[in-house]
Enzyme design. Sequence first.
Site, short mmCIF file in Angstrom:
data_model
loop_
_atom_site.label_atom_id
_atom_site.label_comp_id
_atom_site.label_asym_id
_atom_site.label_seq_id
_atom_site.Cartn_x
_atom_site.Cartn_y
_atom_site.Cartn_z
N GLU A 9 9.12 10.65 -29.87
CA GLU A 9 7.72 10.62 -29.48
C GLU A 9 7.09 9.51 -30.58
OE1 GLU A 9 3.69 11.59 -29.86
OE2 GLU A 9 5.28 12.36 -28.65
N GLN A 68 7.55 17.78 -20.74
CA GLN A 68 7.81 18.68 -21.57
C GLN A 68 6.64 19.22 -22.48
OE1 GLN A 68 9.65 17.06 -26.17
NE2 GLN A 68 11.15 17.89 -25.65
N CYS A 98 11.52 18.53 -32.96
CA CYS A 98 10.28 18.34 -33.77
C CYS A 98 10.53 18.45 -35.56
CB CYS A 98 9.03 17.63 -32.26
SG CYS A 98 8.29 16.14 -33.76
N LYS A 139 14.71 22.12 -25.53
CA LYS A 139 15.18 21.59 -26.61
C LYS A 139 15.79 21.88 -28.24
CE LYS A 139 17.16 16.89 -28.67
NZ LYS A 139 16.12 16.09 -28.72
N ASN A 199 23.71 16.62 -27.91
CA ASN A 199 22.87 15.77 -28.63
C ASN A 199 23.26 14.87 -30.24
OD1 ASN A 199 19.07 14.90 -29.42
ND2 ASN A 199 20.01 13.34 -28.20
N GLY A 200 22.50 13.59 -30.21
CA GLY A 200 22.82 13.19 -31.63
C GLY A 200 23.75 12.46 -31.70
N GLY A 223 19.30 9.29 -27.16
CA GLY A 223 18.22 8.67 -27.66
C GLY A 223 18.03 7.10 -27.99
#
Length: 321
Positions: A9, A68, A98, A139, A199-200, A223
Amino acid sequence: MKLILAPMEGVVDFHMRELLTDFGGFDLCVTEFVRVVDALLPPRVFYRYCPELNFSGKTKAGTPVRIQLLGQNAPILAENAVRAVELGSYGVDLNFGCPAKTVNKSKGGAVLLKEPEQIYQIVKAVRDAVPDAHEVSAKVRLGFDDSSQSHEIFDAVNSAGANSIAIHARTKRDGYRPPAYWEKIKPLKENKNIEVVANGEVWNFEHYLLCQERSGCEHVMLGRGALAQPDLAAEIAARRASKSYTPISWQQVLAHIVDSNMHCDGGNSERYFASRTKQWLAYLKLHYPEAEIFFEEIKRLKSSQEVLDKILQASNKVTTC
């Protein structure tokens, strides 16, 4: 094996997706979240978040883009999901990860991790509404305060019929603080058929391999690592195919910013290009020492043209819009 560009975002918008996918390596992009409250959104909202809908739902490089959605109202989310795919989105992604307080206060994003049953209802409503030819993904994080509900969260998404689930290997409480607990993903996916994406904290090729090993996932979402090293996906794709790879130089990064024409379309803000470039430099300096020096040169500049002039000077390029 897929490499997916993560939704971020206020960071990874249309211009950044175009710029990063131009380097190659990505198989899919996910947009910033479109907030859904209590109504079917008009098409212009989807086009604003995903201008790629004007180009068959793909970036200039040909990478598919998935819209999304974020919200808590299952029937309304389902209606908007149908509209998204009708407009050309490559499937629909649902945001349950989020951590922003403003989002969580309105019962969206990671706060829903406390309510696996609500996650199930949302995913099922969307999956039932969206034609089978279009994928529905979600997600999530490992949990809200801790990972004690991680199995329930995973099972909610899986049993609701989602095609894939991307797991940010941290809780909401963890935020973005390292480490990422990749090893906690592996037991969640045992004996399950759903596609799982880890992810991460994947900042380089070595992290990518370690993430795959510890999570047991073939697929990885990038990301912040892709923002710090714009050709990270390209490097991963090349090296996993046993091809030689020459990393791009700082000069090439600057030249690519110019070639992307991001400076030619700043929407409603004349300062868009200046502010977005400064924002990106905060990530680039993690991989390129030159980025920190360059940031010092432009940090007080407010005009997009002034920043562009500095980039042109540094990259020795000439451009026209």
